[in-house]
Design a protein around this motif. Structure first.
Motif, short mmCIF file in Angstrom:
data_model
loop_
_atom_site.label_atom_id
_atom_site.label_comp_id
_atom_site.label_asym_id
_atom_site.label_seq_id
_atom_site.Cartn_x
_atom_site.Cartn_y
_atom_site.Cartn_z
N GLU A 197 0.83 -1.20 0.00
CA GLU A 197 0.00 0.00 0.00
C GLU A 197 0.87 1.25 0.00
O GLU A 197 0.59 2.21 -0.72
CB GLU A 197 -0.93 0.00 1.20
CG GLU A 197 -1.81 1.24 1.31
CD GLU A 197 -2.70 1.47 0.09
OE1 GLU A 197 -3.05 2.64 -0.16
OE2 GLU A 197 -3.02 0.50 -0.63
N ALA A 198 1.94 1.24 0.78
CA ALA A 198 2.85 2.40 0.82
C ALA A 198 3.53 2.59 -0.53
O ALA A 198 3.69 3.73 -1.00
CB ALA A 198 3.89 2.22 1.91
N VAL A 199 3.91 1.48 -1.16
CA VAL A 199 4.56 1.56 -2.48
C VAL A 199 3.57 2.07 -3.53
O VAL A 199 3.90 2.91 -4.37
CB VAL A 199 5.13 0.18 -2.87
CG1 VAL A 199 5.54 0.16 -4.34
CG2 VAL A 199 6.31 -0.16 -1.99
N ARG A 200 2.34 1.57 -3.48
CA ARG A 200 1.32 2.03 -4.42
C ARG A 200 1.06 3.52 -4.27
O ARG A 200 1.01 4.27 -5.27
CB ARG A 200 0.02 1.26 -4.20
CG ARG A 200 -1.09 1.63 -5.20
CD ARG A 200 -2.45 1.17 -4.71
NE ARG A 200 -2.84 1.84 -3.48
CZ ARG A 200 -3.33 3.08 -3.42
NH1 ARG A 200 -3.46 3.79 -4.53
NH2 ARG A 200 -3.65 3.62 -2.27
N HIS A 201 0.94 3.98 -3.03
CA HIS A 201 0.68 5.40 -2.79
C HIS A 201 1.84 6.25 -3.31
O HIS A 201 1.63 7.29 -3.95
CB HIS A 201 0.49 5.66 -1.30
CG HIS A 201 0.33 7.11 -0.96
ND1 HIS A 201 -0.84 7.80 -1.19
CD2 HIS A 201 1.21 8.01 -0.43
CE1 HIS A 201 -0.68 9.07 -0.81
NE2 HIS A 201 0.55 9.21 -0.34
N ALA A 202 3.07 5.81 -3.06
CA ALA A 202 4.24 6.58 -3.52
C ALA A 202 4.29 6.64 -5.04
O ALA A 202 4.60 7.69 -5.62
CB ALA A 202 5.51 5.94 -2.97
N ALA A 203 3.98 5.53 -5.70
CA ALA A 203 4.03 5.49 -7.17
C ALA A 203 3.00 6.44 -7.77
O ALA A 203 3.28 7.19 -8.71
CB ALA A 203 3.79 4.07 -7.66
N GLU A 204 1.79 6.43 -7.22
CA GLU A 204 0.75 7.32 -7.74
C GLU A 204 1.05 8.78 -7.44
O GLU A 204 0.76 9.67 -8.24
CB GLU A 204 -0.61 6.92 -7.16
CG GLU A 204 -1.07 5.55 -7.64
CD GLU A 204 -2.44 5.18 -7.12
OE1 GLU A 204 -2.95 5.92 -6.24
OE2 GLU A 204 -3.00 4.17 -7.58
N ALA A 205 1.66 9.03 -6.29
CA ALA A 205 1.95 10.41 -5.88
C ALA A 205 3.02 11.06 -6.75
O ALA A 205 3.10 12.29 -6.82
CB ALA A 205 2.36 10.45 -4.42
N LEU A 206 3.86 10.25 -7.40
CA LEU A 206 4.88 10.82 -8.28
C LEU A 206 4.24 11.67 -9.37
O LEU A 206 4.78 12.70 -9.77
CB LEU A 206 5.70 9.70 -8.94
CG LEU A 206 6.81 9.09 -8.11
CD1 LEU A 206 7.50 7.98 -8.90
CD2 LEU A 206 7.84 10.14 -7.70
N PHE A 207 3.07 11.24 -9.88
CA PHE A 207 2.38 11.99 -10.92
C PHE A 207 1.36 12.96 -10.35
O PHE A 207 1.25 14.09 -10.79
CB PHE A 207 1.68 11.03 -11.88
CG PHE A 207 2.62 10.28 -12.79
CD1 PHE A 207 3.77 10.88 -13.27
CD2 PHE A 207 2.34 8.99 -13.16
CE1 PHE A 207 4.63 10.20 -14.11
CE2 PHE A 207 3.19 8.29 -14.01
CZ PHE A 207 4.34 8.89 -14.49
N ALA A 208 0.61 12.50 -9.35
CA ALA A 208 -0.50 13.30 -8.84
C ALA A 208 -0.03 14.42 -7.92
O ALA A 208 -0.68 15.45 -7.80
CB ALA A 208 -1.49 12.41 -8.10
N GLY A 209 1.12 14.23 -7.24
CA GLY A 209 1.60 15.23 -6.30
C GLY A 209 0.84 15.17 -4.98
O GLY A 209 0.04 14.26 -4.74
N PRO A 210 1.04 16.14 -4.12
CA PRO A 210 0.34 16.15 -2.83
C PRO A 210 -1.17 16.23 -3.02
O PRO A 210 -1.66 16.75 -4.02
CB PRO A 210 0.88 17.43 -2.15
CG PRO A 210 2.13 17.77 -2.87
CD PRO A 210 1.96 17.30 -4.27
N SER A 211 -1.89 15.68 -2.06
CA SER A 211 -3.35 15.76 -2.10
C SER A 211 -3.79 17.20 -1.92
O SER A 211 -3.00 18.05 -1.47
CB SER A 211 -3.94 14.90 -0.98
OG SER A 211 -3.62 15.47 0.28
#
Length: 440
Positions: A197-211
């Protein structure tokens, strides 16, 4: 963007300070006038895909155009970029790495080369260096490992749809699109279940940026991105070190043992590959899945055509899934010699932006390019790049994920109701952030 500047070192993320002090205080003057069509503003990228396409269509009708550099939260030396909007121009540049280099950066934004290298690995290499590292990665995908990956994808798709049947109201992105790609990456690399879950969140955040909440709280976007990079890099390095001491019958063991012309991947290079795999191998297929389910819900006749002969038609359909979604909208190259594109002079050192989102709607190549047509043939889209040495290494894995997931979805839950999407504002990923769905 971030609220810090190069003249305010105290507010600059520490990892960027050394990079920023080497950058010029002001960019040089542009060597030529800019196009009247503004591709560089936030306002342009806040428009819908169809609204932006009107501007790209106008550019396709003319000569190669020169545009202002994108805004950046730090000084840079870029004076602008050329926009390759026709499919023929995109493929011309993509297939000539000796003229148009990737080594100086692949982002259309003025992002420091050192930061791009953290996420791009061999995407920012030219032959012969690129050839060596691409072969090293390819060597790890033995027939046995390819069969293992295919089996994992099929099982993952079935399990995901098991959990969707009767789910009721969901966000389709969270409940479906975003699961299989990162699960596949985690299976391939060997990420422990508790870390996924932490890896998935980090991968998606690379493109999406901070919430939105993080942005409102003043979280620095570049510092945030660097923290996600570090998490992904560290996870892969730990697994690689373990596999060197404790080999197993898995892909990571093959990666650490692969050798080409006396070269092996170092821990740092494996960390960089993990970042590339987590970003390029995750968000692209995730977004294609979301775009496809939305398009199928809007065009039920296309779904009916596909289901009438699944085995005979899914190959063509997947190509249209990718063309239509165009999850990666652009990349860039830098001319290393004075040259020209379709008669327009391009000087050494100038950036050329490859707008795949425009090439995939090129009316001189595609009949009815704005129609979602699963029977389209031929379909020479640039959804996996414009060809040449950087053609997507993972295209077969992505296609397998799409085939398996949509076979499960369309046969087991044929009556999914899809609502209106919420779009991800981004200049790189054609992203759907949320997609309401009702699953009976």
């Amino acid at each position: 963007m971030a609220e810090w500047t190069a003249t305010d070192p105290a507010s600059t993320p520490p990892a960027l300070r050394e990079i920023l002090v080497t950058l010029p205080s002001t960019p040089p003057a542009s060597p030529r006038p800019y196009s009247e069509v503004d591709l560089s503003s936030r306002a342009f990228w806040d428009r819908t895909f169809d609204e932006r396409e009107q501007s790209f269509a106008a550019l396709r009708r003319g000569e190669l155009s020169w545009h202002q550099p994108f805004d950046a939260p730090f000084p840079h030396a870029e004076t602008g970029f050329w926009a390759a909007t026709r499919l023929e121009d995109i493929t011309f540049v993509s297939r000539r790495p000796e003229i148009f280099s990737s080594a100086e950066g692949i982002a259309i934004s003025p992002l420091p080369k050192q930061i791009q290298e953290m996420t791009a690995f061999f995407l920012m290499m030219d032959p012969p260096e690129h050839t060596t590292f691409r072969r090293l990665i390819s060597e790890a995908f033995t027939p046995r490992q390819v069969a293992r990956v295919q089996s994992q994808i099929a099982a993952g798709a079935e399990e995901i749809v098991d959990g969707l049947v009767g789910a009721g109201s969901v966000d389709f992105v969270t409940a479906c699109s975003g699961i299989l790609p990162m699960r596949t990456v985690s299976d391939m690399i060997g990420i422990a279940p508790g870390d996924r879950e932490a890896v998935r969140h980090a991968a998606e955040a690379l493109f999406a940026g901070p919430s939105p909440a993080e942005r409102a709280a003043g979280v620095d976007p570049l510092g945030f991105m660097l923290s996600q990079i570090e998490l992904l890099r560290t996870a892969a390095i730990e697994i690689a070190r373990h596999r060197r001491e404790h080999p197993a019958d898995d892909l990571m063991t093959n990666i650490v043992q692969a050798e080409v012309d006396g070269h092996r991947l170092t821990d740092e290079q494996i960390g960089a590959f993990m970042i590339l795999l987590s970003s390029a191998g995750n968000d692209t297929t995730k977004q294609t899945t979301s775009h496809t389910i939305l398009a199928l819900s809007r065009h039920p006749e296309q779904k009916q055509w596909l289901m009438a002969d699944w085995d005979g038609r899914i190959g063509r359909a997947v190509e249209e899934f990718v063309r239509w979604g165009t999850p990666v909208m652009d990349f860039a190259r830098t001319a290393v010699v004075d040259t020209e594109i379709r008669g327009t002079p391009v000087l050494a050192g100038e950036k050329v932006a490859l707008f795949y989102c425009s090439g995939n709607r090129d009316e001189t190549v595609f009949e009815r390019p704005h129609d979602f047509d699963l029977a389209r043939t031929p379909n020479p889209h640039v959804g996996f790049g414009g060809g040449g040495v950087h053609y997507c290494l993972g295209h077969s894995v992505a296609k397998s994920q799409l085939r398996n997931l949509f076979q499960q979805l369309l046969t087991r839950i044929p009556d999914i109701e899809i609502g209106e999407p919420e779009w991800l504002p981004n200049t790189f990923v054609h992203g759907i952030e949320r997609l309401p769905a009702y699953i009976p």
